[in-house]
Design a protein around this motif. Structure first.
Motif, PDB file in Angstrom:
ATOM      1  N   THR A  87     -21.710  -1.396  34.070  1.00  0.00           N
ATOM      2  CA  THR A  87     -21.389  -0.278  33.178  1.00  0.00           C
ATOM      3  C   THR A  87     -20.324   0.620  33.815  1.00  0.00           C
ATOM      4  N   SER A  88     -19.435   1.094  32.954  1.00  0.00           N
ATOM      5  CA  SER A  88     -18.320   1.910  33.438  1.00  0.00           C
ATOM      6  C   SER A  88     -18.835   3.244  33.993  1.00  0.00           C
ATOM      7  N   LEU A  89     -18.163   3.731  35.030  1.00  0.00           N
ATOM      8  CA  LEU A  89     -18.587   4.969  35.677  1.00  0.00           C
ATOM      9  C   LEU A  89     -17.688   6.112  35.190  1.00  0.00           C
ATOM     10  N   TYR A  90     -18.243   7.047  34.428  1.00  0.00           N
ATOM     11  CA  TYR A  90     -17.513   8.213  33.901  1.00  0.00           C
ATOM     12  C   TYR A  90     -16.215   7.813  33.201  1.00  0.00           C
ATOM     13  N   GLY A  91     -16.235   6.708  32.507  1.00  0.00           N
ATOM     14  CA  GLY A  91     -15.051   6.281  31.753  1.00  0.00           C
ATOM     15  C   GLY A  91     -13.920   5.751  32.620  1.00  0.00           C
ATOM     16  N   LEU A  92     -14.148   5.641  33.904  1.00  0.00           N
ATOM     17  CA  LEU A  92     -13.107   5.130  34.817  1.00  0.00           C
ATOM     18  C   LEU A  92     -13.110   3.593  34.788  1.00  0.00           C
ATOM     19  N   THR A 138     -16.928   0.218  37.930  1.00  0.00           N
ATOM     20  CA  THR A 138     -18.284   0.106  37.390  1.00  0.00           C
ATOM     21  C   THR A 138     -19.277   0.742  38.357  1.00  0.00           C
ATOM     22  N   MET A 139     -20.430   1.116  37.800  1.00  0.00           N
ATOM     23  CA  MET A 139     -21.474   1.715  38.625  1.00  0.00           C
ATOM     24  C   MET A 139     -21.961   0.694  39.665  1.00  0.00           C
TER      25      MET A 139
END
Lengths: 361, 273
Positions: free
Chosen positions: B115-120, B123-124
């Protein structure tokens, strides 16, 4: 190449430690049997030597630098079992005191470099040197290739160990716990650097130092040369080398040449001008060219040049021989004979030039 | 030597001399640091080897980032109470481990699926795996540095006997450590003498020849020295059997420290599951 802590799981590390133990025990046993107590300082000093030469950075093509690990050189001078111990000792010292490689990964590093590396280097060196004399150029090439292959096999093993980590160990969120790269990334990432930079450095140092030893102290190459090299060494310069096995192999290959008749069709791109007009040959050309249909007639250039020279053994089937198998055999004998004759003439010419010696300035 | 511009980038001799000098300096600093009066310096080497190795193992087994960070903090505290300056830890462990592991871990931020981290574009899962890689490498490097800067090298090797390492191997390792210093010095002298006779920059081919010839000469010296060392060993009565003086004595502080390390390592392994 030196795997740090945290890249491999404890289970992988434990497995590789366990994999090292039988080799270490066997190496200690063999070393004790062969060289007794003399081996203790020799192993220590060679390990120290391996450590130090890793600091000699070589300039390599492309503007980069690399250093050798000394696996190939240790194997050529000490033999595989003693080299295994010397390189292992160097790796343990590096991990414990210099932070080069992790302590949990000592087993993995020793397995990849000291054990697999030494055995592979020895196999390559002995295979390529054969019965050659200690001072022959063949030993220089063999030592270089032994080092090159050994370091690349070690790198491949490390890459495989890295690559299996994400398959086996992930946390609850799906994040890899150790090396995150699968085999598809780990293998090319490791191998590109080792096939080029690190491998070339190992090749240069192994070959260069063996060439240096041939000039300075030939006796250091004797322990891994076996009795065969001693025999070759005693032959006078220019005497025929024991090449019986090579001659037998060449004869067997010539006898087997009629097997070539069994192969259907012709090699891609080796078509004759007349094949373009032959429907059966055209079918073969199309089948071998992803169904691209060949032109109706041979290209003009091909037509013109193909008639310039007619070989006496065209298509390995002399027109005056009826049996295709016999024609093949005769072609093989004629071709091999010509090559041997050319080599003999070249050898005679080289020797007579060497005997004449360089002219005085 | 050649027509290359004399002020071009540093060559083989300078780089090799610097590497050799750094290795010698590291070895000598370890000896000096091990004789200081810090907490760990006062402990039995076997306790330090067992205790710090068990913490490295706990870090390797941990599946929680906070726990690895906690062990790193503990290693820093141990370094501070053992008179190891933080700048030494930073320059000899942290920066090297960060550079090496950082380069390897950075692509994992983008390549690891999740999953993307803060839209960056990272990924987490990628961030976690990079964190594991870097933190584990940093923590293990710090723990090992604390060990070798608080314990004489010969004592570290003798303490390996607690792991049932054969005596002959410990002796070989000890001799290797001793002769590494001599080899480093020999190589340093070889390159320095060459540097003093070099008036211009060398071409890559000349540098390669120099490195190969240097390796060959060092090999010759190694084997010559090995013969001399063996003769000296024989003169002292060496007949193939190796012995090791087990002169370590466990005091109250050592037992206390052993207990503390056992509790800390067990707790770390349990909490890090």
């Amino acid at each position: 190449m030196h795997i740090p802590d945290g890249y491999l799981s404890p289970a992988t590390c434990a497995t590789l430690y366990a994999g090292c133990i039988p080799f270490w025990r066997m190496a200690l046993g063999r070393v004790k049997k062969v060289m007794h107590s003399r081996q203790v300082p020799l192993l220590s000093l060679f390990a120290a030597f391996s450590f130090v030469i890793m600091m000699f950075n070589l300039p390599l093509p492309g503007g980069t630098t690399g250093h050798a690990t000394g696996i190939g050189l240790a194997t050529v001078v000490l033999g595989p079992w003693a080299a295994m111990l010397a390189v292992s000792v160097a790796l343990v010292v590096q991990a414990l005191f210099f932070g080069d490689g992790g302590v949990t990964a000592i087993g993995a590093n020793c397995f990849n470099m000291a054990i697999a590396g030494s055995l592979v280097a020895y196999a390559v060196y002995r295979l390529l040197t054969g019965r050659s004399a200690l001072a022959s150029a063949r030993r220089v090439v063999a030592a270089g290739l032994a080092g090159y292959v050994a370091i690349n096999v070690s790198a491949l093993l490390a890459a495989v160990e890295f690559g299996i980590q994400p398959l086996l160990y992930k946390d609850a969120a799906g994040a890899p716990l150790y090396c995150p790269y699968p085999l598809s990334i780990a293998i090319p990432a490791m191998m590109i650097g080792h096939l080029t930079i690190a491998g070339l450095a190992e090749l240069a140092v192994s070959a260069g130092v063996v060439a240096f030893l041939q000039r300075s102290d030939l006796s250091l190459l004797r322990s891994t040369a076996g009795k065969v090299a001693e025999a070759a060494q005693t032959l006078p310069v220019g005497a025929a080398r024991p090449l019986r096995a090579l001659w037998a192999g060449l004869a067997a290959l010539m006898v087997l040449t009629p097997l070539g008749i069994l192969a259907a069709g012709s090699a891609w791109g080796e078509w004759m001008a007349s094949d373009y007009a032959n429907p059966a040959a055209r079918g073969q050309i199309a089948a071998a060219s992803f169904n691209h249909v060949a032109p109706q007639s041979a290209p003009l250039g091909l037509q013109r040049l193909s008639s310039v020279w007619t070989a006496p053994f065209a298509r390995y089937a002399p027109p005056y021989i009826r049996g295709a198998a016999f024609g093949y055999l005769l072609s093989a004998m004629f071709g091999a004979g010509l090559i041997v004759l050319a080599c003999l003439m070249l050898g005679r010419f080289t020797r007579s030039a060497a005997r004449a010696g360089p002219e005085a300035p | 030597m050649s027509g290359v511009h004399p002020h071009k980038r540093r060559g083989l001799i300078e780089n090799t001399l610097e590497g050799l000098h750094a290795a010698m300096e590291r070895a000598l600093y370890a000896e000096v640091s091990a004789s200081r009066g810090g907490l760990l310096q006062r402990l039995d080497p076997r306790v330090k080897v067992a205790g710090l190795f068990s913490l490295v193992l706990a870090v390797a087994l941990a599946t929680k980032l906070w726990l690895i960070a906690a062990v790193l903090a503990l290693a820093v505290v141990l370094a501070c109470v053992s008179a190891i300056p933080l700048r030494v830890l930073a320059s000899r462990a942290w920066i090297a481990a960060l550079l090496f592991s950082g380069i390897i871990a950075a692509p994992a931020l983008f390549l690891t699926p999740g999953t993307s981290l803060y839209g960056l574009p990272i990924t987490m899962q990628g961030a976690r795996t990079a964190g594991f890689l870097v933190l584990r490498a940093e923590t293990a490097a710090t723990l090992m540095l604390v060990l070798i800067y608080t314990t004489r090298w010969t004592h570290v090797l003798k303490a390996l006997r607690i792991f049932r390492v054969p005596v002959v191997v410990v002796v070989i390792l000890g001799m290797t450590c001793r002769y590494i210093l001599l080899m480093l010095e020999t190589a340093h002298e070889m390159f320095e003498s060459r540097k003093s006779r070099t008036v211009n920059a060398m071409t890559p081919a000349e540098q390669r020849r120099l490195a190969v010839a240097g390796s060959g000469v060092l090999l010759g010296k190694t084997l010559h020295l090995s013969g001399e060392v063996y003769l000296a060993m024989q003169a002292r009565g060496f007949r193939g059997e190796v012995f090791l003086l087990e002169d370590f004595q466990m005091g109250k502080l050592d037992w206390l420290a052993l207990g503390a390390f056992a509790v800390l390592a067990s707790a770390s392994i349990w909490a890090g599951r």
